[in-house]
Design an enzyme around this catalytic site. Structure first.
Site, PDB file in Angstrom:
ATOM      1  N   HIS A  19       0.849  -1.187   0.000  1.00 33.12           N
ATOM      2  CA  HIS A  19       0.000   0.000   0.000  1.00 33.12           C
ATOM      3  C   HIS A  19       0.886   1.239   0.000  1.00 33.12           C
ATOM      4  O   HIS A  19       2.072   1.177   0.363  1.00 33.12           O
ATOM      5  CB  HIS A  19      -0.894   0.014   1.237  1.00 33.12           C
ATOM      6  N   GLY A  66      -2.567  -1.547  -8.269  1.00 30.69           N
ATOM      7  CA  GLY A  66      -3.538  -2.264  -7.442  1.00 30.69           C
ATOM      8  C   GLY A  66      -4.951  -1.730  -7.524  1.00 30.69           C
ATOM      9  O   GLY A  66      -5.884  -2.490  -7.814  1.00 30.69           O
ATOM     10  N   ASP A  71      -4.357  -5.985  -8.045  1.00 36.88           N
ATOM     11  CA  ASP A  71      -4.548  -7.004  -7.008  1.00 36.88           C
ATOM     12  C   ASP A  71      -5.307  -8.197  -7.589  1.00 36.88           C
ATOM     13  O   ASP A  71      -4.969  -9.349  -7.330  1.00 36.88           O
ATOM     14  CB  ASP A  71      -5.310  -6.436  -5.807  1.00 36.88           C
ATOM     15  N   ASP A  91      -1.361  -1.785   4.742  1.00 34.93           N
ATOM     16  CA  ASP A  91      -1.452  -0.799   5.815  1.00 34.93           C
ATOM     17  C   ASP A  91      -2.696  -1.084   6.653  1.00 34.93           C
ATOM     18  O   ASP A  91      -3.821  -0.835   6.206  1.00 34.93           O
ATOM     19  CB  ASP A  91      -1.520   0.600   5.215  1.00 34.93           C
ATOM     20  N   HIS A  98     -10.156  -0.128  -2.477  1.00 34.72           N
ATOM     21  CA  HIS A  98     -10.177  -1.451  -3.110  1.00 34.72           C
ATOM     22  C   HIS A  98      -9.965  -2.570  -2.081  1.00 34.72           C
ATOM     23  O   HIS A  98      -9.439  -3.632  -2.393  1.00 34.72           O
ATOM     24  CB  HIS A  98      -9.158  -1.514  -4.254  1.00 34.72           C
ATOM     25  N   ASP A 101     -10.848  -6.094  -3.056  1.00 35.61           N
ATOM     26  CA  ASP A 101      -9.859  -6.725  -3.930  1.00 35.61           C
ATOM     27  C   ASP A 101      -8.707  -7.301  -3.107  1.00 35.61           C
ATOM     28  O   ASP A 101      -8.183  -8.382  -3.404  1.00 35.61           O
ATOM     29  CB  ASP A 101      -9.285  -5.716  -4.933  1.00 35.61           C
TER      30      ASP A 101
END
Length: 151
Positions: A19, A66, A71, A91, A98, A101
């Site tokens: 992230h 992502g 992802d 995180d 998302h 996902d």
């Protein structure tokens, strides 16, 4: 679900994901373990992959970002047997648009029984394992048998 055995090659296909708030941590970690990572095939979601390539000068197959589907792209590759290990520094304090996902990616990694590291400590354990550099037998869903039973 019936399971069957498969063998991971000694040269692993490692997916690296982070992230936004964790990208610096993943790059720092990858730099520390560059010698252990470079013998393997590395792939990553878009931004992360491009940052690792730029910062470490190593080959990384960068997929799409992502939030734009990267992802899900990785999840598909796991289901197809094209990824052996997932290093995903997510995180836990920052909700992501998302998130479904991300949950799906972690779920498919568990379904297909690949090693997953979601923190520096777990990633350190993975790259320290002698299994990283050798063949490894694992159980995976027997999809052919599953299809025959459904029809």
């Amino acid at each position: 679900m019936h399971m069957k055995k498969t063998v991971m090659a000694a040269k692993k296909r490692i997916a690296l994901v982070a992230h936004d708030n964790m990208k610096a941590e993943l790059i720092k970690w990858a730099r520390t373990h560059k010698d252990k990572l470079t013998p393997h095939e590395l792939m990553a979601t878009g931004t992360t992959g491009n940052m690792i390539h730029k910062e470490l000068g190593v080959q990384v197959k960068a997929l799409i970002s992502g939030p734009l589907g990267g992802d899900q792209q990785l999840g598909g590759m796991i289901a197809e047997g094209k990824i052996d290990i997932l290093i995903f520094f997510w995180d836990p304090f920052e909700p992501m648009p998302h998130d479904p996902d991300i949950k799906a990616l972690l779920r498919v990694a568990a379904v297909w029984n690949i090693p997953i590291a979601c923190s520096v400590s777990s990633a350190n354990f993975l790259v320290s394992s002698p299994l990283l550099e050798s063949e490894f037998e694992r159980d995976i869903p027997d999809y052919d048998k599953y299809l025959k039973e459904r029809l």
